[in-house]
Write an enzyme that holds these catalytic residues in place. Sequence first.
Site, PDB file in Angstrom:
ATOM      1  N   GLU A 151     121.112  32.572  36.189  1.00 63.63           N
ATOM      2  CA  GLU A 151     121.217  32.883  37.618  1.00 63.63           C
ATOM      3  C   GLU A 151     122.282  33.953  37.868  1.00 63.63           C
ATOM      4  O   GLU A 151     122.081  34.874  38.672  1.00 63.63           O
ATOM      5  CB  GLU A 151     121.559  31.610  38.383  1.00 63.63           C
ATOM      6  CG  GLU A 151     121.464  31.737  39.896  1.00 63.63           C
ATOM      7  CD  GLU A 151     121.634  30.393  40.566  1.00 63.63           C
ATOM      8  OE1 GLU A 151     120.657  29.873  41.130  1.00 63.63           O
ATOM      9  OE2 GLU A 151     122.759  29.838  40.515  1.00 63.63           O
ATOM     10  N   GLU A 154     110.042  17.463  41.833  1.00 66.18           N
ATOM     11  CA  GLU A 154     110.223  18.699  41.076  1.00 66.18           C
ATOM     12  C   GLU A 154     109.641  18.568  39.672  1.00 66.18           C
ATOM     13  O   GLU A 154     108.963  19.484  39.180  1.00 66.18           O
ATOM     14  CB  GLU A 154     111.706  19.049  40.990  1.00 66.18           C
ATOM     15  CG  GLU A 154     111.973  20.326  40.183  1.00 66.18           C
ATOM     16  CD  GLU A 154     113.447  20.570  39.938  1.00 66.18           C
ATOM     17  OE1 GLU A 154     113.973  21.570  40.447  1.00 66.18           O
ATOM     18  OE2 GLU A 154     114.075  19.759  39.219  1.00 66.18           O
ATOM     19  N   CYS A 169     118.399  25.556  42.742  1.00 65.21           N
ATOM     20  CA  CYS A 169     118.536  24.346  41.916  1.00 65.21           C
ATOM     21  C   CYS A 169     118.354  23.063  42.714  1.00 65.21           C
ATOM     22  O   CYS A 169     118.300  21.980  42.132  1.00 65.21           O
ATOM     23  CB  CYS A 169     119.881  24.336  41.203  1.00 65.21           C
ATOM     24  SG  CYS A 169     121.285  24.525  42.285  1.00 65.21           S
ATOM     25  N   SER A 217     116.420  32.597  43.793  1.00 65.34           N
ATOM     26  CA  SER A 217     116.578  32.868  42.370  1.00 65.34           C
ATOM     27  C   SER A 217     115.372  32.302  41.632  1.00 65.34           C
ATOM     28  O   SER A 217     114.885  31.214  41.943  1.00 65.34           O
ATOM     29  CB  SER A 217     117.859  32.211  41.853  1.00 65.34           C
ATOM     30  OG  SER A 217     117.880  32.217  40.442  1.00 65.34           O
ATOM     31  N   LYS A 237     114.029  15.299  42.894  1.00 62.94           N
ATOM     32  CA  LYS A 237     113.870  15.695  41.497  1.00 62.94           C
ATOM     33  C   LYS A 237     112.630  15.065  40.883  1.00 62.94           C
ATOM     34  O   LYS A 237     112.054  15.601  39.931  1.00 62.94           O
ATOM     35  CB  LYS A 237     115.111  15.287  40.692  1.00 62.94           C
ATOM     36  CG  LYS A 237     116.348  16.112  40.978  1.00 62.94           C
ATOM     37  CD  LYS A 237     116.209  17.527  40.463  1.00 62.94           C
ATOM     38  CE  LYS A 237     117.481  18.323  40.660  1.00 62.94           C
ATOM     39  NZ  LYS A 237     117.316  19.739  40.227  1.00 62.94           N
ATOM     40  N   CYS A 290     124.802  17.282  45.634  1.00 66.87           N
ATOM     41  CA  CYS A 290     124.128  16.253  44.839  1.00 66.87           C
ATOM     42  C   CYS A 290     124.883  14.933  44.829  1.00 66.87           C
ATOM     43  O   CYS A 290     124.274  13.877  44.619  1.00 66.87           O
ATOM     44  CB  CYS A 290     123.924  16.737  43.412  1.00 66.87           C
ATOM     45  SG  CYS A 290     122.888  18.218  43.298  1.00 66.87           S
ATOM     46  N   GLU A 306     120.911  37.208  36.781  1.00 73.28           N
ATOM     47  CA  GLU A 306     119.913  37.661  37.747  1.00 73.28           C
ATOM     48  C   GLU A 306     120.583  38.269  38.975  1.00 73.28           C
ATOM     49  O   GLU A 306     120.146  39.312  39.492  1.00 73.28           O
ATOM     50  CB  GLU A 306     119.023  36.490  38.153  1.00 73.28           C
ATOM     51  CG  GLU A 306     117.926  36.848  39.152  1.00 73.28           C
ATOM     52  CD  GLU A 306     117.141  35.638  39.633  1.00 73.28           C
ATOM     53  OE1 GLU A 306     116.190  35.852  40.411  1.00 73.28           O
ATOM     54  OE2 GLU A 306     117.478  34.501  39.246  1.00 73.28           O
ATOM     55  N   GLU A 344     104.195  24.098  37.607  1.00 76.73           N
ATOM     56  CA  GLU A 344     104.888  25.254  37.032  1.00 76.73           C
ATOM     57  C   GLU A 344     105.893  24.849  35.958  1.00 76.73           C
ATOM     58  O   GLU A 344     106.310  25.690  35.146  1.00 76.73           O
ATOM     59  CB  GLU A 344     105.642  26.026  38.127  1.00 76.73           C
ATOM     60  CG  GLU A 344     104.778  26.532  39.270  1.00 76.73           C
ATOM     61  CD  GLU A 344     104.707  25.550  40.431  1.00 76.73           C
ATOM     62  OE1 GLU A 344     104.324  25.977  41.540  1.00 76.73           O
ATOM     63  OE2 GLU A 344     105.031  24.349  40.234  1.00 76.73           O
TER      64      GLU A 344
END
Length: 583
Positions: A281, A363, A301, A321, A360, A506, A284, A368
Site C-alpha cells: 500500500e 470478505e 483493509c 488502494s 471479515k 478494529c 502504491e 476475488e
Amino acid sequence: MSEMVHITINKQPLEVPAGTRIIEAAKMLNIDIPHLCYHPDQTIKAHCRMCMVEVVGSRKLTAACSTVAWEGMEVITDSKKVYDAQTGVLDLILSDHKTNCLSCARNGSCELQALCRRFNRLHPELPDISSDEPLRIDNPSIVRDPAKCVKCGRCVKVCAEVQGCAALTYSGRSAGFKVTTAFDLPMDQTDCVLCGQCSLVCPVGAIVETDYTNEVTAAIQDPSKHVIVQVAPSVRVGLGDEFGMEAGAVVTGKMVTALRMLGFDKVFDTNFSADLTIMEEGSELLKRIREGGKLPMITSCSPGWVTYLEKHHPELIDHLSTAKSPQAMFGAVAKTYYAQKMGWDPHDVVSVSVMPCTAKKYEASRPELGRDGYQDVDYVLTTRELAKLIRYVGLDLSVLPESEFDSPLGTGSGAGAIFGATGGVMEAALRTAYELYTGKTLPRLEFDAVRGDINAIKEATIDLDGTPLKVAVANGLKNAEELIRRVERGEADYIFIEIMACPGGCIGGGGQPIGTNNAVRDARIQALYEIDRSLPLRKSHENPEIKTIYEEFFGAPLSQRSHELLHTHYHARKKRHDFSHLS
C-alpha cells in the site's frame, strides 16, 4: 466549571453535574438500575421501561435513563412499587421472547438472562406469545433471530447514528411492532455492510455472528488437513475481556498457547501480513504521487468500509488502494508461498483467521480472494468464537503459559500491531512511506496528529522532506461519509485517507467481546500503542520475514506476482434492492 446539583438516591446524598441523568448518577453510588435499551454510548431511547424509579413528589414512576437530575431531587430505586413495576415489565418482555436459552449463542452473556437471575424469574409468569419467525441466515456474517428481539432499539440506533446506514428500522404497531430491515429484505440487499456493530450492542441473542466453530473443529480433527491460523492485532487486546481480565489486557502469548492446545498445526500473526500490506500500500501511494495516479488514495483493509463505498460511492472505487487487507494477503501467502515451502497441496490447507470483525467473514467469501478452486481464507472466527472454542476444551486463558508465534509468517512489527487502532494504518504507512520516499530515518516514529479522539475526524500534513502530504483519518461510517463529502465538495485536498468502518477501528469491531463500549475501546487502543513501544521492530519495511518473502517469492513491492496475489479489485453494488417493479 459546570454547575452542580445536589440529590439523594436511596437516602444517600450525591453531588452531580447539571444535566446528569438518574441512571448515570446512580452509577456514581455503585447502584446499577436495571435496564435493557439504555447504552452509555447511545442517545436515549426510553423504550424498555425497565429503569423506572420513584421520584419523591411525582405521582408516576420515572424512567431513570431519560430523566435529568434537578436540585433537591430525591430518588428511590428499590421500593416495592418500583420492584413490582420492573418485574411486570420483565414478565411482558419474557412473554414475547423465545426462551431456548441453552441453545442460544448469547447464553451466559445475555442481559435479559442476567435480569431474570437478578429478579429471580425462574419461570415465565405470563403465557408465551413469542414469534415463530425463523432464523434469518442470509449472509456469511450476521444471523438475525426475530423471535428473540426485545425491541430495545440499540441496533437501530448504532446503525443509524454511528454507522449512518439505517439498514435496520422499525415496522408495525402495537403487538406487531418489530425491528427489521426495509421491506424485511435480507441484510445484504439493504444498506447493511455487515460490520456487526448491531450484534455488539444487542442485549440478547437477536443478532449474532454466523458461527463457524463447528466447521473449524471438524477441520482440526481431520488428519488429512493442515489447519493453520492467523490472529489479528486487536484480538490480543480484546480476548482477555471474555475471561474476566481488565479491559485492554495484552494476552498474546497465552492466546498463542491456547490456539496450539486447540490443535492448530501452525499459529501465525496477522501483524506479519499487516507489514506486508504496508509494503504494497505504501509503495502504491508513492507510485500514485510520482506518476499522477488517482488521489486521494483511500485504505482498503476494512471490509465494512469497502462494502459501504461499493454501495454508496461507487464513483470513488478508483480511489481505493488495490492492496488486499492483511487477512486476505495472509490467506494468499499461506496457500502459495508457505504451502510450497512445506510441500503441501493448497487444497489440503485449511486457512483460519481470528478477527475482531464480522465483515471479515464476508470478505473471505469474496470470489476475488481465491484461485484454482479454493478461497484464500476458509473460515473466519470472531474474538467471541475463539473464546467459545477455548472454553469448549476446558482451558482457562488467564493461567496459561506464554508462547511465541510460528515462523516464517509469525513476526510482526509495532507498525503492524497498531493496525487495530483508528489511525494505526495511516501511522504505519507513514513510517514506511517517509523512509522509502526520502531515504532518511524518521526522527520520531509516533504521528500524534492521527491519534486521539476516536469520535473525531483527524487531519494532518506530513513533511516528506519538503513534499507536503496531507492526510485524514476517520472511523465509524457516519464520520467516513462526512469525510468523503468534504472531498467531493472540493473542500479538502488530501493525498491519503484512512477509513475504518468500526468505532475506534478494529479494536471496536463487531466481533469483539460483548460489553465493548468507548471506554473499553480507549483501553484497547492504549494497549496496542504499548505493544508498539515495547517491540524492538517498529517499521514494516525492517521486518526480516518481510524482507525474506520479497527476496524468495515476490521480488519487490508491486511486482507482477505481488499484483496477482496481494492486490484485488472492487465493483459497484446496488445500494438498495430495486423496488421499481412495485410502482
